[in-house]
Design a protein around this motif. Structure first.
Motif: not given
Length: 287
Positions: A98, A100, A249
């Motif tokens: 992940y 972002p 994301d």
């Protein structure tokens, strides 16, 4: 002995290797073939030259995920290329990492704005709202009036009395939302990123704490949302969720009015809101 046939993985690694400019990585000397040498890729990937050579030749068995990630870094592969290497080597995509990012592209916002009567949102894997269209503002929530740090679907669902009142069956919706949120966060590799939000909601909302303890998961693919709107009254919206290509994301949710009457009412609300973007609104007929 006949030569070992080239494997798809070996062919792809060799192709990527030959496309790189040795000078860009500080490698010099005359070369008979373009690109980096195998030992240079191995050096950049921090693996043995023998092991890398075997991979290109289709020998040595399946490499580990760690080795593939090192090679992907050594070959300067994009995320799409790294995923392709994993599929060729292991038959599965790499574990999600992940990452972002801030905001969305103007192109994606323009896409939202073309949906005149369909409320549409862009959310992160942690269910923060980062973009919306005018229909979403007049039908669901005008997120521009919400402080950026509070633009979270779960926070609004469990901490905003107005949102609770608007749901025709808040308890069922809340249960579904928590399960879908949990599944989204894990799928995006963001389990650790949501821990602070989860802790906050567990402290402030006994209902959320109870639902979170149940460990249920739901697919947030499509369904029907039933709302009570202060102007439109009781309405039904079919929703569908979409992945945003190149942005793991992010996810997009689009709500479509079930009836033509609601579509017309939403169009009227959008056109009378007086805010950008301006749509081609029909001329009102006098009574």
């Amino acid at each position: 002995m006949s030569a070992r046939p080239e494997t798809p993985l070996g062919a792809y690694l060799r192709d990527r290797r030959t496309r790189l400019d040795p000078a860009a990585f500080g490698f010099t000397g005359r070369r008979r073939t373009p690109g980096l040498r195998r030992e240079e890729v191995a050096q950049r990937s921090n693996i043995s030259a023998t092991w890398y050579t075997w991979l290109e030749q289709g020998r040595g068995g399946a490499p580990s995920a760690d080795v593939l990630n090192r090679i992907a870094a050594g070959l300067m592969l994009t995320e799409t290329e790294r995923e392709h290497v994993f599929m060729l080597a292991l038959g599965r995509p790499p574990e999600v990492r992940y990452k972002p990012k801030e905001g969305i592209t103007p192109r994606l916002q323009r896409l939202l704005d073309t949906l005149e009567v369909s409320p549409a949102l862009i959310k992160t894997a942690t269910w923060d709202i980062v973009a919306w269209n005018r229909a979403a503002a007049v039908v669901l929530t005008d997120w521009s009036t919400v402080p950026p740090g509070e633009r979270n679907i779960l926070r609004r669902m469990f901490c905003d009395p107005g949102v609770r009142t608007a749901q025709q069956d808040w308890a069922s919706v809340a249960r579904f939302v928590v399960g879908a949120f949990r599944a989204d966060a894990v799928r995006a590799g963001a389990a650790s990123e949501v821990s602070e939000l989860v802790d906050e909601l567990c402290r402030t909302s006994p209902e959320f704490a109870a639902l979170w303890q149940e460990n249920d998961v739901n697919a947030h693919a499509d369904g029907v949302k039933r709302l009570w709107h202060p102007i439109l009254g009781a309405i039904e919206l079919e929703f569908s969720t979409f992945a945003v290509d190149g942005r793991p994301d992010l996810g997009m949710i689009v709500y479509n009015p079930v009836t033509q009457g609601v579509r017309d009412q939403i169009r009227t609300l959008v056109c009378s809101s007086g805010n950008e973007p301006e749509y081609d609104c029909p001329v009102s007929k006098s009574a």
